[in-house]
Structure formats: structure tokens, C-alpha cells
Design an enzyme around this catalytic site. Structure first.
Site, mmCIF file in Angstrom:
data_model
loop_
_atom_site.group_PDB
_atom_site.id
_atom_site.type_symbol
_atom_site.label_atom_id
_atom_site.label_comp_id
_atom_site.label_asym_id
_atom_site.label_seq_id
_atom_site.Cartn_x
_atom_site.Cartn_y
_atom_site.Cartn_z
ATOM 1 N N ASP A 254 32.465 43.333 49.824
ATOM 2 C CA ASP A 254 31.529 44.435 50.027
ATOM 3 C C ASP A 254 32.192 45.597 50.770
ATOM 4 O O ASP A 254 33.000 45.384 51.683
ATOM 5 C CB ASP A 254 30.340 43.899 50.852
ATOM 6 N N GLU B 147 34.205 46.323 46.042
ATOM 7 C CA GLU B 147 33.145 47.302 45.767
ATOM 8 C C GLU B 147 33.430 48.590 46.512
ATOM 9 O O GLU B 147 33.517 48.606 47.743
ATOM 10 C CB GLU B 147 31.784 46.751 46.200
#
Ligand code: CA
Ligand code: CA
Length: 546
Positions: A237, A272
Site C-alpha cells: 500500500d 500501489e
């Protein structure tokens, strides 16, 4: 005119099939996917399916999806039997965050070694991994290494210590302002602690000090813990925020990847980073396998824009070729990570609106090289009301539109607002979005070169609604051709120069059959005869050189 001709042709074919009892004939449609076995592969190339756990399937009636719920739906995703094509054909799952956290989204982790009780137990998770293993599905988990929860016990301890001017204890794990860590980051926040720290997302998400040896030792333990549980890797993330004034995020990613490899040589990681392509290309120098291709995905990205406008031309093929070249230049083992949308954006169906466009977008991205990531519910065209908030991006999976689920995200997001039917209804409809997805995955699983190939050439047909390119893998060439025109069929000559000994391996037609005056279906198929490809409106063909 061409369209009328091809309709007449299709009618003639049907009529002759009826008259002759489906005898052989070169003008007769034969499903090119029939009789082809699914490729046996066990590498990092996967058709991933992103599951937002709380919205997927609730097993115990508390209106929150959970891990036992996922287990109960695994046969839908992949039944593990290569002889059936009733399952979706996904071969990987990306699980949204499931570690203990007080937020519903769980991106602020309180304990990196457990499962949030809302979603189940560690025993449930272990069972999920075992059941996925039986079906050939690899599981990657969302791993949040940039920040944790302000309630993480170590952060609380760090704040207590810093208030007492103790800086060599837990403070060293975090980006906390101390004489020893004189950070000047612009995002200092204060969670009522009297302590300043970096928190790019919110004051509830203090950031880890990724340069600290202490933090890295802990992160190695976390990686080891989950890899030993059997996860295949991680979706990392917010990798953009790994970088700050004393941490080089790319160096950190490289360190984490190399470290995780000690516990699983084949670990897979995808980062990401919702930024432009130049920055994403650069991230590939970290060595981690994949970065999500935001340029191709999102409601305004290359794929959805092309489908909505009906204009592909050589531009689309040239773009995807260039994108792949750029990532391979930075990492020769790079695997593109392609998707339409994820949990942070308007759903694909909201952006694409019509059933035909939803299918066409699927045809484009599910035939691209790399790993595909399908957001749960995308395969049934799940859309959301007033799309612009998290709850609407994460509405409940609709298993049966006659028996709507009680599960909602954050108490909002009404699945009744979806305009397409649920899984149960779409399974019975030959021309549903769901059955289109199943076919696209089947073709992908029958032709391993699709995911693994390198785009070596774009093919021009001088038609803005047509895109075509050649991919090569281990000496095998594939030709992928798309027609995005809503109205016009295309007749294209596939010369030996484009692809020698071309054999049709897969076809996808987005539009439902037209009906004659008596209500009979007139099916317009992708046909390939005597070197001429007939592509009905909004359809795709995949050829292999034989
Ligand atoms: Ca539940
Ligand atoms: Ca950071």
C-alpha cells in the site's frame, strides 16, 4: 452495407446449420475455445481477483463479509477442476486489509500478526489458504508498511516516551520529531499526544521510520510470518509515501523484496502508486515484480476512455506496447499489473454505463500481457449510486439480485441501486457480463502466451475502431485484434506478413444477438475464413501462429 451483408451471412450460416443438422462447412461457426485444455502453469502470472472482505460474503449474518464467507465462494472463483468452465477462472486473490484495526477499511493496522475478529480467526485464514491451494489460487495480502494505527501499542509507547524526552526507545520505529530525528516533513500531525509525527493520510495513521534498522527487523518478522502462513506475496500500500527526506522508497522496496525472498524465493509483490507513468516506471527499478498501471486503469485511463469513445486506432496498441517497453527497461522481469478500477475509485460499470461497454473494456484488459486484477463485482457490472465516496466504491457483492445481501460498507451503499442482475441470474444468461468474463478468463487460461508475452509489434488496419498487436512468448506468436465500434462489423485480412498460419484461438463478442421478426436470435460470430476476419461490432479475436 458491410453490416447488412454480415447479418445475411450469419443468417445463412444458421439456416444451413439447421438444414444440414450442423454438418461441417468452412462458413460454419466453430467455438475456437472448445477442446483446448487450460495451460498448466505455476508461475507468478495470475488472474487476480480483488476482494474487499467486508463487502464480499457474510457467513454469520452480522452484515459484514468475512473469511469463512470467502471460503464458501471459492468454487465460484475457481473450482480447481480444469475440465469445467462453470467457474470464473481466477488464479489469484488479493485480499484487502484484514489485520486488527478499529476502522472498517483496516488500512490503519493495530497488530500485524493477527486477523481482525470482524473477519474471522487465524484458523479461518489458514483454512482459506489451504482451500485456495487445492484450487490453484494464490493469495496475496494487502500489506501496509507506510503507516500503522495511532492505536498501535508501539506508537502509543513511543509517544509516552517522547513526552518524557526518551528518544531511544520505541520512537526509533516511527517518523516522530525528536532531536535524533529532526524531520521537517510538511505533514506533521498531532493526535492529542503532544508529539509531532509524519502522517500523510491522517493523524490516526502515523508513519513508520523505514530507514530504521529496528523497523526493518520488525518488517522482516512480519514478512516471514505471513509467507510461512502460505501467502504468495503482498500488495504494498501507498508506496509513494515510502520516500521522505531520509528514506529512499525505492531502496526500501528493494530491501523488503530481497528480504522476503529469503522466506519464499517466488514471492510476488505489486506496489500501489496512483501517479503518472513516469513515476511508476521508476518504481520498477526497485526490482519488485509489479506496479499497478494507473495509466491504463481508472475511469479516465486509456482502456475505459478508448471503450467509451470507441476510438482505439493504432494509439491504444502503441500505448500498451510503449508501457510494457518502459517497465521492462527498468526491470527485465517486470510483470505489468493491469486493472480497470479498485476500491479507491468509481466502479468500472459507473464509468462504462452500458453492458456492451463493460464487456468491451474487459476484453481489452483481459487480453493484455501481465497480471490482471479484477475488482470483485466488476464481473457482474456492479455499479454504485452517486458514485463519489468510499462506501459506493465498496458496495456489497450481489450474489442474487432476488435476495439482496444485508451487508453494506460503513452502513451505506445500497446494492439495490445496481442496474444489472446478481451472480445467480447472470449465470443463467448466456450473454451476461459474468459469462463474458468467464470466457475471457478461459481464453487467458488456455493461452498462457497472452499474459506472458512481450508486445513486439503493433498492426495497423487504418481504422480508428480497430487495434491489433503481436505478442511473443517462448517463440510463440499471438495476434490480438479488437473492434470497439458500436455499430460496424469489420472485415480484416490477416496476411502471412501479419501472422503466418494464423489460427483463431479465442473470440469475444460484447453485444447480445439481434432478433429476427419472430424473436429468434441472430448470432453474429467472430469468423475467420480464407484469411479474412469478420469482427462484429464490439468484439475481439485472438490468433496463434501454428
Ligand atoms: Ca460476518
Ligand atoms: Ca512515509
Amino acid at each position: 452495407m458491410k453490416r447488412i451483408l454480415s447479418l445475411i451471412l450469419a443468417s445463412l450460416i444458421m439456416a444451413s446449420a439447421l438444414l444440414t443438422g450442423c454438418s461441417e462447412g468452412s462458413n460454419e461457426y466453430k467455438d475456437p475455445t472448445e477442446g483446448i485444455e487450460l495451460a498448466k502453469t505455476d508461475d507468478k502470472y495470475r488472474n487476480y481477483y480483488q476482494i474487499w472482505i467486508g463487502s464480499f460474503c457474510d457467513s454469520n449474518g452480522d452484515e459484514t463479509g468475512d473469511i469463512p464467507g470467502i471460503i464458501s465462494k471459492l468454487d465460484y472463483l475457481n473450482d480447481g477442476d480444469p475440465t469445467t468452465d462453470t467457474d470464473l477462472g481466477v488464479t489469484g486473490i488479493w485480499l484487502s486489509p484484514m489485520m486488527p484495526s478499529i476502522s472498517y477499511h483496516k488500512y490503519d493496522v493495530m497488530d500485524y500478526y493477527d486477523i481482525d475478529e470482524e473477519f474471522g480467526t487465524m484458523a479461518d485464514f489458514e483454512k482459506l489458504i489451504a482451500e485456495c491451494d487445492k484450487r490453484g489460487i494464490k493469495v496475496i495480502i494487502d500489506l501496509v508498511l507506510n503507516h500503522c494505527s495511532s492505536r498501535h501499542p508501539w506508537f502509543r509507547q513511543a509517544c509516552e516516551e517522547v513526552k518524557k524526552s526518551k528518544y531511544d526507545g520505541y520512537a526509533k520505529y516511527f517518523e516522530i520529531l525528536t532531536p535524533e530525528n529532526p524531520i521537517t516533513c510538511a505533514n506533521r500531525s498531532d493526535a492529542g499526544t503532544g508529539v509531532a509525527f509524519e502522517g500523510n493520510f491522517s493523524f490516526e495513521m502515523p508513519e513508520w521510520n523505514l530507514s530504521s534498522e529496528a523497523t526493518r527487523e520488525e518488517f522482516e518478522k512480519i514478512a516471514k510470518f505471513w509467507l510461512e502462513k502460505g501467502v504468495a506475496g503482498f500488495r504494498l500500500d501507498a508506496v509513494k509515501h515510502f520516500t521522505n527526506e531520509h528514506t529512499d522508497g525505492i531502496e526500501f522496496m528493494k530491501w523488503f523484496y530481497d528480504t522476503a525472498k529469503k522466506y519464499n524465493e517466488d514471492v510476488y509483490m505489486v506496489g500501489e502508486n496512483w501517479v503518472g507513468p513516469a513515476e511508476i516506471y521508476e518504481m520498477y527499478t526497485s526490482g519488485i515484480d509489479s506496479q499497478f498501471a494507473f495509466k491504463l486503469g481508472t475511469a479516465s485511463g486509456d482502456i475505459i476512455s478508448a471503450v467509451s469513445s470507441g476510438v482505439l486506432g493504432e494509439n491504444y496498441a502503441a500505448q500498451v506496447k510503449k508501457y510494457q517497453e518502459n517497465i521492462l527497461k527498468r526491470n527485465e522481469n517486470a510483470i505489468n499489473a493491469v486493472f480497470l478500477t479498485n476500491h479507491d475509485m468509481v466502479r468500472a460499470a459507473n464509468a462504462l454505463v452500458t453492458e456492451n461497454n463493460i464487456k468491451m473494456a474487459a476484453a481489452l484488459y483481459l487480453t493484455l500481457p501481465g497480471n490482471t486484477f479484477t475488482y470483485y463485482g466488476e464481473e457482474t457490472g456492479t455499479n454504485a449510486p452517486n458514485a463519489d465516496n468510499d462506501a459506493n466504491y465498496r458496495t456489497a457483492m450481489i450474489w442474487d439480485s432476488d435476495n439482496l445481501p444485508a451487508i453494506f460498507v460503513n452502513g451505506v451503499g445500497d446494492p439495490e441501486d445496481t442496474k444489472f442482475h446478481g451472480v445467480a441470474q447472470q449465470e443463467k444468461d448466456e450473454y451476461s457480463i459474468l459469462n463474458f468474463y468467464k470466457r475471457a478468463f478461459k481464453i487467458r487460461n488456455q493461452n498462457p502466451e497472452l499474459a506472458r508475452g512481450i508486445i513486439t509489434k503493433t498492426v495497423k488496419f487504418d481504422d480508428e475502431a480497430v487495434a491489433a498487436y503481436i505478442t511473443e512468448y517462448n517463440g510463440t506468436k499471438l495476434l490480438v485484434v479488437h473492434n470497439t465500434s458500436e455499430r460496424d462489423a469489420k472485415q480484416l485480412t490477416i496476411t502471412d506478413e501479419i501472422l503466418k498460419n494464423a489460427k483463431l484461438r479465442g473470440d469475444l463478442t460484447a453485444q447480445r444477438p439481434k432478433q429476427d421478426t419472430e424473436g429468434n436470435d441472430i448470432v453474429e460470430h467472430v469468423m475467420f475464413n480464407n484469411g479474412v476476419l469478420n469482427l462484429p461490432p464490439q468484439s475481439s479475436a485472438i490468433f496463434k501462429a501454428e
